[in-house]
Scaffold this motif. Structure first.
Motif, PDB file in Angstrom:
ATOM      1  N   UNK A  70       9.633   3.255 -11.886  1.00 13.09           N
ATOM      2  CA  UNK A  70      10.611   2.819 -10.878  1.00 13.09           C
ATOM      3  C   UNK A  70      10.437   1.334 -10.563  1.00 13.09           C
ATOM      4  N   UNK A  71       9.199   0.897 -10.403  1.00 12.99           N
ATOM      5  CA  UNK A  71       8.964  -0.512 -10.092  1.00 12.99           C
ATOM      6  C   UNK A  71       9.321  -1.410 -11.271  1.00 12.99           C
ATOM      7  N   UNK A  72       8.958  -0.969 -12.470  1.00  9.21           N
ATOM      8  CA  UNK A  72       9.298  -1.759 -13.662  1.00  9.21           C
ATOM      9  C   UNK A  72      10.807  -1.851 -13.840  1.00  9.21           C
ATOM     10  N   UNK A  73      11.512  -0.777 -13.507  1.00  9.46           N
ATOM     11  CA  UNK A  73      12.969  -0.761 -13.647  1.00  9.46           C
ATOM     12  C   UNK A  73      13.659  -1.750 -12.728  1.00  9.46           C
ATOM     13  N   UNK A  74      13.003  -2.108 -11.637  1.00 12.43           N
ATOM     14  CA  UNK A  74      13.572  -3.092 -10.697  1.00 12.43           C
ATOM     15  C   UNK A  74      13.173  -4.522 -11.043  1.00 12.43           C
ATOM     16  N   UNK A 110       0.869  -1.175   0.000  1.00 15.20           N
ATOM     17  CA  UNK A 110       0.000   0.000   0.000  1.00 15.20           C
ATOM     18  C   UNK A 110       0.906   1.225   0.000  1.00 15.20           C
ATOM     19  N   UNK A 111       0.788   2.043  -1.049  1.00 14.74           N
ATOM     20  CA  UNK A 111       1.679   3.181  -1.235  1.00 14.74           C
ATOM     21  C   UNK A 111       0.869   4.462  -1.384  1.00 14.74           C
ATOM     22  N   UNK A 112       1.424   5.558  -0.885  1.00 17.34           N
ATOM     23  CA  UNK A 112       0.738   6.842  -1.041  1.00 17.34           C
ATOM     24  C   UNK A 112       1.692   7.851  -1.652  1.00 17.34           C
ATOM     25  N   UNK A 113       1.287   8.398  -2.791  1.00 22.42           N
ATOM     26  CA  UNK A 113       2.098   9.361  -3.526  1.00 22.42           C
ATOM     27  C   UNK A 113       1.992  10.758  -2.919  1.00 22.42           C
ATOM     28  N   UNK A 114       3.026  11.555  -3.128  1.00 24.66           N
ATOM     29  CA  UNK A 114       2.962  12.953  -2.701  1.00 24.66           C
ATOM     30  C   UNK A 114       2.001  13.752  -3.578  1.00 24.66           C
ATOM     31  N   UNK A 115       1.939  13.375  -4.883  1.00 24.37           N
ATOM     32  CA  UNK A 115       1.029  14.027  -5.814  1.00 24.37           C
ATOM     33  C   UNK A 115       0.483  12.994  -6.795  1.00 24.37           C
ATOM     34  N   UNK A 116      -0.746  13.198  -7.268  1.00 21.34           N
ATOM     35  CA  UNK A 116      -1.362  12.258  -8.209  1.00 21.34           C
ATOM     36  C   UNK A 116      -0.527  12.079  -9.475  1.00 21.34           C
ATOM     37  N   UNK A 117       0.071  13.156  -9.952  1.00 22.70           N
ATOM     38  CA  UNK A 117       0.798  13.120 -11.223  1.00 22.70           C
ATOM     39  C   UNK A 117       2.052  12.248 -11.169  1.00 22.70           C
ATOM     40  N   UNK A 118       2.390  11.739  -9.998  1.00 25.92           N
ATOM     41  CA  UNK A 118       3.605  10.924  -9.857  1.00 25.92           C
ATOM     42  C   UNK A 118       3.357   9.428 -10.076  1.00 25.92           C
ATOM     43  N   UNK A 119       2.145   9.075 -10.502  1.00 25.35           N
ATOM     44  CA  UNK A 119       1.841   7.651 -10.725  1.00 25.35           C
ATOM     45  C   UNK A 119       2.790   7.017 -11.740  1.00 25.35           C
ATOM     46  N   UNK A 120       3.041   7.722 -12.839  1.00 26.88           N
ATOM     47  CA  UNK A 120       3.924   7.152 -13.870  1.00 26.88           C
ATOM     48  C   UNK A 120       5.355   6.988 -13.362  1.00 26.88           C
ATOM     49  N   UNK A 121       5.794   7.912 -12.519  1.00 26.79           N
ATOM     50  CA  UNK A 121       7.138   7.783 -11.942  1.00 26.79           C
ATOM     51  C   UNK A 121       7.238   6.518 -11.098  1.00 26.79           C
ATOM     52  N   UNK A 122       6.170   6.240 -10.346  1.00 23.47           N
ATOM     53  CA  UNK A 122       6.157   5.024  -9.534  1.00 23.47           C
ATOM     54  C   UNK A 122       6.199   3.783 -10.420  1.00 23.47           C
ATOM     55  N   UNK A 123       5.383   3.760 -11.466  1.00 23.04           N
ATOM     56  CA  UNK A 123       5.347   2.602 -12.362  1.00 23.04           C
ATOM     57  C   UNK A 123       6.702   2.358 -13.005  1.00 23.04           C
TER      58      UNK A 123
END
Length: 315
Positions: free
Chosen positions: A278-282, A263-276
């Motif tokens: 980062x996870x895909x990169x790992x 369960x993760x909470x972003x600082x801003x909604x627009x950061x969803x792609x950054x999260x995706x």
């Protein structure tokens, strides 16, 4: 009256019984080809609203309309499945259904044809000339639903239709209700079982203490909530949480395990792609990454509270 394009409305209903004000300006609507969920705890006013819609008694003020005009119950066919069942245990099933169909204006030949259809549909044709009491509770419930549908209603009111049903009978009733909606019927659906409400209803109205406290499309209501919360399902959920805590603190305010998921909470909604990214990169083994939305049960509790109330809904 044709079913296409019908709009049913109960507008600004007020109703008191003695000194108890049960409805305080309630407005709900149902339209052809859609199911509307009327939700509320015991005592909220659901049954009173339904009984006014049915014409059992009038409101103190307010109106019941069809396509903007006062309802003519001689023209609009209504099928009603009450929470408290009303068929006679020691009477023959087919005779009861015929009697109810004739009360609703059906000719005997047409009524018998409809009864045969619904008994076959419910898998109970062999019990047509049996007393209702020989059936199980679940099968009695199916007969109740058949009684609500035999006169080909345009507005179908279902009050706790799945109460006490086993999974097989519940599935059959699900199929019947979905079929009615597909055929363009209006369905007003009252239930405490939120999973069924979400299956059938696009639109909900939540009653609390005699007032509508939430009214709208379920999808739109859910989308109105904070979109910064993310749910990641993966066999590596614990590793994902640890990685997020160590490496993604610049885009996340929270990373923790909940019910086996990350369960993760972003600082801003627009950061969803950054999260995706980062996870895909790992190269984590991801099953799904989605915006965390509240369940209908969560929304219901938010708007009605969780404290116990007296079961005085029948007023």
């Amino acid at each position: 009256m044709e079913v296409d394009g019908i709009l049913f409305e109960a507008k600004d209903l007020y109703k008191s019984f003695g000194s108890k004000e049960v409805l305080k300006g309630v407005s709900i609507s149902a339209k052809s080809g859609q199911a509307t969920g009327l939700l509320g705890r015991n005592g909220a006013g659901k049954t009173t609203t339904i009984r006014i819609a049915m014409g059992v008694f009038p409101p103190d003020s307010g109106s019941v309309l069809v396509d903007g005009a006062p309802i003519d119950r001689g023209k609009l066919r209504i099928g009603y499945l009450p929470e408290e069942r009303g068929l006679y245990a020691k009477s023959l099933i087919a005779e009861q259904l015929l009697y109810l169909a004739r009360l609703r204006g059906m000719h005997t030949k047409e009524a018998k044809k409809s009864i045969a259809y619904w008994l076959e549909k419910m898998g109970l044709a062999e019990y047509a000339n049996k007393k209702l009491e020989v059936l199980s509770k679940g099968n009695q419930q199916k007969i109740q639903l058949a009684a609500a549908l035999i006169a080909k209603p345009e507005l179908i009111i279902l009050d706790e239709p799945f109460s006490g049903l086993d999974p097989v009978n519940a599935t059959l009733l699900e199929d019947v209700v979905k079929e009615q909606i597909t055929e363009g019927k209006m369905v007003l659906f009252s239930s405490h079982q939120m999973n069924y409400v979400e299956k059938f209803c696009d639109h909900i109205a939540i009653l609390h203490q005699g007032r509508i406290v939430l009214d709208g499309e379920i999808d739109e209501i859910k989308r109105s909530y904070d979109r910064k919360k993310m749910l990641v399902k993966s066999r590596q959920a614990e590793q994902i949480v640890q990685y997020c805590k160590e490496k993604l603190e610049d885009i996340l305010t929270l990373a923790q395990m909940e019910e086996g998921n990350a369960y993760l909470e972003l600082k801003e909604e627009k950061l969803k792609n950054d999260l995706l990214l980062a996870l895909a990169g790992q190269r984590f083994d991801l099953d799904s990454v989605s915006v965390f939305e509240p369940s209908l049960n969560d929304i219901f509790v938010e708007y009605t509270g969780s404290e116990e109330v007296a079961a005085d809904e029948a007023v």
